[in-house]
Design a protein around this motif. Structure first.
Motif, PDB file in Angstrom:
ATOM      1  N   GLN A 121       0.817  -1.210   0.000  1.00 41.58           N
ATOM      2  CA  GLN A 121       0.000   0.000   0.000  1.00 41.58           C
ATOM      3  C   GLN A 121       0.856   1.267   0.000  1.00 41.58           C
ATOM      4  OE1 GLN A 121      -2.460  -1.459   3.424  1.00 41.58           O
ATOM      5  NE2 GLN A 121      -4.145  -0.629   2.216  1.00 41.58           N
ATOM      6  N   SER A 122       1.985   1.223   0.692  1.00 38.86           N
ATOM      7  CA  SER A 122       2.835   2.406   0.775  1.00 38.86           C
ATOM      8  C   SER A 122       3.602   2.662  -0.516  1.00 38.86           C
ATOM      9  CB  SER A 122       3.821   2.255   1.936  1.00 38.86           C
ATOM     10  OG  SER A 122       4.628   1.092   1.752  1.00 38.86           O
ATOM     11  N   ARG A 123       3.813   1.611  -1.295  1.00 42.71           N
ATOM     12  CA  ARG A 123       4.488   1.745  -2.586  1.00 42.71           C
ATOM     13  C   ARG A 123       3.903   0.692  -3.516  1.00 42.71           C
ATOM     14  NH1 ARG A 123      10.474  -1.007  -1.496  1.00 42.71           N
ATOM     15  NH2 ARG A 123       9.691  -2.897  -0.476  1.00 42.71           N
ATOM     16  N   GLU A 124       3.746   1.066  -4.747  1.00 46.32           N
ATOM     17  CA  GLU A 124       3.101   0.170  -5.711  1.00 46.32           C
ATOM     18  C   GLU A 124       4.034  -0.037  -6.902  1.00 46.32           C
ATOM     19  OE1 GLU A 124      -0.810   1.678  -6.588  1.00 46.32           O
ATOM     20  OE2 GLU A 124      -1.586   1.024  -4.640  1.00 46.32           O
ATOM     21  N   PRO A 125       5.073  -0.847  -6.730  1.00 45.49           N
ATOM     22  CA  PRO A 125       6.023  -1.060  -7.828  1.00 45.49           C
ATOM     23  C   PRO A 125       5.442  -1.950  -8.923  1.00 45.49           C
ATOM     24  CG  PRO A 125       6.597  -2.426  -5.949  1.00 45.49           C
ATOM     25  CD  PRO A 125       5.457  -1.568  -5.509  1.00 45.49           C
ATOM     26  N   LEU A 126       5.720  -1.587 -10.148  1.00 46.29           N
ATOM     27  CA  LEU A 126       5.302  -2.341 -11.326  1.00 46.29           C
ATOM     28  C   LEU A 126       6.549  -2.739 -12.104  1.00 46.29           C
ATOM     29  CD1 LEU A 126       3.037  -3.268 -13.352  1.00 46.29           C
ATOM     30  CD2 LEU A 126       3.288  -1.005 -14.425  1.00 46.29           C
ATOM     31  N   ALA A 127       6.805  -4.047 -12.208  1.00 42.80           N
ATOM     32  CA  ALA A 127       7.966  -4.527 -12.962  1.00 42.80           C
ATOM     33  C   ALA A 127       7.661  -4.480 -14.452  1.00 42.80           C
ATOM     34  CB  ALA A 127       8.322  -5.942 -12.540  1.00 42.80           C
ATOM     35  N   ILE A 128       8.581  -3.926 -15.234  1.00 42.60           N
ATOM     36  CA  ILE A 128       8.426  -3.824 -16.684  1.00 42.60           C
ATOM     37  C   ILE A 128       9.409  -4.787 -17.345  1.00 42.60           C
ATOM     38  CG2 ILE A 128       8.487  -2.316 -18.687  1.00 42.60           C
ATOM     39  CD1 ILE A 128       6.304  -1.569 -16.686  1.00 42.60           C
TER      40      ILE A 128
END
Length: 497
Positions: free
Chosen positions: A455-462
């Motif tokens: 919730q505090s960070r929403e990383p998206l791997a590309i």
């Protein structure tokens, strides 16, 4: 050469061994009469040769050679493993009407893992998803879901004899198969039979209502002239049955929220609860979850002839949620922030139907205490249809199953493989490595270059060249969606008071 016999709960089987991988194809895990729940097939005592894929499930283009009792699975296992190996259990996609385990050769992944790879056949189209219990034919069924559960049961009971660890099974699937994964993962019948879950390109609305399923059944029965005698559908020739379904589908696809006629059904029996509610209440917090999609998911469906119904239904759903003014604001935002090679309309639809629902599910799982990772595949493989359409639906799947440095043939889809470019190999190798790490350890990146979704960070791997991680919850598009969603939620709250 042939393998030694391996004992299963039904009888001994013999496979083939090549290049340090043993393969067992067309292994029967169940049998079924039309519109009846799968049951164990008759046992055997003499070793059964399992070196060829089982019959395709009946589907458009494969009705003459298919067999209705198509319930078989395929296993690839490395030779000489010194410990029980993790297992990838894969459910194929195909809009719930096409596909089969024969399109996914797991030999390369098995050897590279090392891991056990399992692909399955389940019933498709009307044979797997037509709900007829309200018309006096059987009980609430969700037959395709029950088929997949039967295959999972077989793997849990037998995979140790093939060198697999029944306590390290990753439930995985792509497209329609990913919808099946999300539904099956929440079922009491699957509890304790898998330890991780991977869903690639699951449609945003991946569960059908019981009323929709009943509407489809009534329309199909009417198309066949069987309104007063539903039981007669059990003997209708396959060509007539599938022809009726195709005609009905053309008429009602636009009436659905997803643009598809079939899918897992919230029937209250096999699937008792909306899957997202189960994720939200924390019952699956112990299950690591990887959710992935492709950057330009909707290109393939926009370029189909005619464009797929999900195009129209997705736009309609956004307009219903936010009003025509909200739709126009979104489209203007996408036009103003589009890449030079990006179709803003397609990008908006891809976000609405694919990317945002996956992110919402990630938020639910994370908020409930579960470990979840979110990815997007931005690489366009040098293979049709991706050469002309870019990283559209299925691009990640083509690379996942590649036998580096070659893409594999897909006999059911009638797509040829071919040589990979250096970029293909680089991205595919990273994707496969991440998957095998996830299957083995429950984390796709042990170096923490790709952090879990929180919730505090929403990383998206590309997955592209180079592999990188970006924040999901930034940018003008994200902020506008958030503003419109908050406004819509506030309106609903005011109307409810």
């Amino acid at each position: 050469m042939l393998t030694n016999a391996v004992q299963t709960t039904l009888g001994p089987i013999i496979g083939a061994e090549q290049e340090a991988v043993r393969t067992f194809k067309g292994v029967p895990f169940a049998t079924a009469r039309r519109f009846s729940k799968a049951t164990p097939p008759p046992a055997w005592t003499e070793p059964r040769r399992c070196t060829d894929y089982g019959a395709y499930a009946p589907q458009p283009g494969h009705l003459d050679s298919a067999e209705e009792s198509c319930l078989s699975l395929n296993i690839w296992t490395p030779v000489g493993a010194d410990r029980p190996l993790p297992v990838l259990f894969f459910i194929h996609g195909g809009a719930f009407v096409t596909g089969g385990g024969a399109d996914y050769d797991g030999a390369f992944l098995a050897a590279r893992g090392p891991a056990i790879i399992v692909t399955i056949n389940y019933r498709l189209g009307p044979l797997g998803f037509l709900q007829l219990h309200r018309h006096g034919l059987g009980e609430a069924n969700n037959l395709a879901v029950s088929d997949s559960l039967a295959a999972l049961d077989w793997v849990h009971a037998n995979i140790a004899n093939f060198g697999g660890d029944p306590d390290k099974v990753t439930l995985s699937g792509q497209s329609a198969g990913a919808s099946m994964v999300i539904a099956i993962a929440t079922l009491p019948q699957a509890k304790g039979k898998f330890s991780r879950a991977l869903a690639l390109s699951a449609p945003g609305r991946n569960i059908m209502s019981a009323d929709h399923a009943d509407h489809v059944a009534r329309r199909v029965l009417a198309e066949l002239g069987l309104e007063g005698d539903a039981s007669a559908i059990s003997t209708v020739p396959l060509h007539e049955l599938f022809g009726a379904v195709e005609r009905v589908g053309r008429g009602i696809a636009d009436e659905t929220a997803s643009g598809t006629v079939f899918g897992p059904v919230l029937d209250g029996t096999i699937i008792p609860r909306e899957p997202r509610d189960v994720f939200a209440d924390g019952r699956l917090r112990h299950i690591p979850l990887w959710l992935g999609s492709c950057r330009d998911e909707m290109v393939m469906f926009l370029k189909s002839t005619p464009p797929a119904a999900m195009i129209r239904t997705t736009e309609r759903n956004v307009r219903v949620a936010f009003g025509d003014a909200g739709w126009e604001r979104l489209l203007a935002c996408y036009r103003g922030s589009a890449r030079p090679d990006e179709d803003p309309y397609e990008a908006l639809l891809s976000d609405a139907f694919w990317h945002r629902p996956m992110a919402d599910l990630a938020r639910l799982h994370s908020a409930a205490g579960g470990a979840v990772w979110l990815s997007r595949f931005d690489h366009g493989p040098a293979l049709e249809p991706f050469l002309s359409q870019g990283p559209t639906h299925g691009a990640d799947n083509a690379c996942l199953w590649a036998h580096l440095p070659e893409f594999i043939d897909r006999p059911i889809l009638k797509r040829k493989g071919g040589p990979m470019t250096p970029a293909d190999i680089d991205v595919a190798a990273r994707f496969q490595t991440s998957l095998l790490r996830f299957v083995t350890s429950g984390e796709p990146d042990v170096a923490q270059a790709w952090p879990r979704f929180e919730q505090s960070r929403e990383p998206l791997a590309i997955f592209a060249q180079p592999f990188h991680v970006v924040p999901l919850n930034e940018g003008t598009r994200f902020r506008l969606w958030a503003e419109l969603s908050a406004s819509s939620d506030n309106k609903k709250m005011r109307e409810a008071v």
